[in-house]
Design a protein around this motif. Structure first.
Motif, PDB file in Angstrom:
ATOM      1  N   VAL A  33      -8.920   5.119 -13.097  1.00 27.99           N
ATOM      2  CA  VAL A  33      -8.168   4.863 -12.784  1.00 27.99           C
ATOM      3  C   VAL A  33      -7.621   3.947 -12.271  1.00 27.99           C
ATOM      4  N   VAL A  35      -4.589   1.124 -11.031  1.00 23.11           N
ATOM      5  CA  VAL A  35      -2.877   1.398 -10.721  1.00 23.11           C
ATOM      6  C   VAL A  35      -2.998   0.284  -9.992  1.00 23.11           C
ATOM      7  N   ASP A  39       2.945  -4.924 -14.727  1.00 21.68           N
ATOM      8  CA  ASP A  39       1.932  -4.779 -15.473  1.00 21.68           C
ATOM      9  C   ASP A  39       1.659  -5.899 -16.197  1.00 21.68           C
ATOM     10  N   ASP A  72      -6.749   5.684 -17.528  1.00 22.61           N
ATOM     11  CA  ASP A  72      -5.201   5.946 -16.679  1.00 22.61           C
ATOM     12  C   ASP A  72      -5.003   4.486 -16.230  1.00 22.61           C
ATOM     13  N   ARG A  74      -1.785   3.733 -13.951  1.00 22.28           N
ATOM     14  CA  ARG A  74       0.033   3.979 -12.983  1.00 22.28           C
ATOM     15  C   ARG A  74       0.310   3.259 -12.975  1.00 22.28           C
ATOM     16  N   HIS A  75       1.368   2.703 -13.048  1.00 18.79           N
ATOM     17  CA  HIS A  75       2.477   1.599 -12.786  1.00 18.79           C
ATOM     18  C   HIS A  75       3.294   1.603 -11.897  1.00 18.79           C
ATOM     19  N   THR A  76       2.478   1.353 -10.173  1.00 17.53           N
ATOM     20  CA  THR A  76       3.373   1.730  -9.235  1.00 17.53           C
ATOM     21  C   THR A  76       3.025   1.284  -8.496  1.00 17.53           C
ATOM     22  N   CYS A  90       1.056   6.308  -3.026  1.00 18.48           N
ATOM     23  CA  CYS A  90       1.699   5.100  -3.536  1.00 18.48           C
ATOM     24  C   CYS A  90       2.857   5.210  -3.435  1.00 18.48           C
ATOM     25  N   SER A  94       3.929   9.209  -5.398  1.00 13.64           N
ATOM     26  CA  SER A  94       2.334  10.493  -5.415  1.00 13.64           C
ATOM     27  C   SER A  94       1.654   9.269  -4.941  1.00 13.64           C
ATOM     28  N   ILE A  96      -3.303   9.914  -5.603  1.00 10.88           N
ATOM     29  CA  ILE A  96      -4.346  10.069  -6.496  1.00 10.88           C
ATOM     30  C   ILE A  96      -5.373   9.876  -5.276  1.00 10.88           C
ATOM     31  N   GLU A 199       2.675  14.179  -7.746  1.00 18.64           N
ATOM     32  CA  GLU A 199       3.716  13.127  -8.538  1.00 18.64           C
ATOM     33  C   GLU A 199       4.633  12.567  -7.586  1.00 18.64           C
ATOM     34  N   PRO A 200       5.044  11.628  -8.422  1.00 18.90           N
ATOM     35  CA  PRO A 200       5.997  10.386  -7.503  1.00 18.90           C
ATOM     36  C   PRO A 200       7.401  11.306  -7.686  1.00 18.90           C
TER      37      PRO A 200
END
Length: 207
Positions: A33, A35, A39, A72, A74-76, A90, A94, A96, A199-200
């Protein structure tokens, strides 16, 4: 249950590290993943692949501009890292868990009375046991493994090393992959991290 490698930072070094780790470890055994707040993936590469200019039968796309399949994203924004629980928290609510954490979020200028110094990301300062007071993660130069937390690795400017150009990042990533491999070999009998992902906040609210 799969083990999880989490990479913080999706600049060119973070993307390169994720791709090399994905190439090394099968999807059936490890989830990878990435993060990142921004982007930074190069979407022009996606377009060029879609129209056939880049691809397996033509020119291969640059490895530091596009995440491989099976990674994966994760755009955060990263809020902090709970090193004791092996959990990335985050700002969107969210979280992880991780078995291996790679810090690749670079450096930031820090003004001082004597001029400008460079420190690590602010979340590193907020995360007890992750880095030093300047936000830098101190690592073994051979393995890039944290001196304070064995499951944490860091690369590039996040370690206090000036950003490399040319072949430098590729060499550093190879050291990183070798260091992660050594760690995972030593800890192969350990169960995967059991911290449940959250989750967010917005995603958890009913529509």
């Amino acid at each position: 249950m799969k083990k999880r490698i989490v990479i913080l930072g999706n600049g060119s070094t973070g993307i390169l590290a994720a791709n090399r780790l994905r190439r090394r470890y099968d999807e059936s055994e490890f989830q990878i993943v990435v993060v990142g707040k921004y982007d930074t993936r190069d979407h022009e590469i996606e377009l060029l692949m879609a129209i056939g200019v880049l691809g397996s039968r033509t020119l291969l796309p640059p490895e530091d501009g596009r995440l491989r399949a099976g990674i994966d994203f994760r755009h955060t924004e990263i809020g902090s890292v709970d090193v004791a629980r092996r959990e990335v928290c985050c700002t969107d609510g969210s979280s992880i868990g991780y078995d291996v954490l790679v810090v690749a979020t670079g450096a930031r200028p820090v003004p001082t009375p004597d001029g400008v110094l460079y420190g690590g990301a602010r979340y590193v300062v907020r995360s007890a046991g992750l880095g030093d007071a300047c936000g830098l993660v101190r690592v073994d130069p051979r393995t890039l493994q944290s001196r304070a937390a064995p499951e944490v690795f860091a690369i590039g400017a996040a370690t206090g090393t000036p950003a490399d150009t040319g072949a430098g990042p590729h060499v550093a990533v190879e050291h990183l992959v070798a260091g992660v491999r050594e760690f995972l070999t030593r800890t192969a009998d350990q169960a995967p991290v059991s911290v449940p992902a959250r989750e967010p906040r917005d995603a958890a609210q009913p529509s």
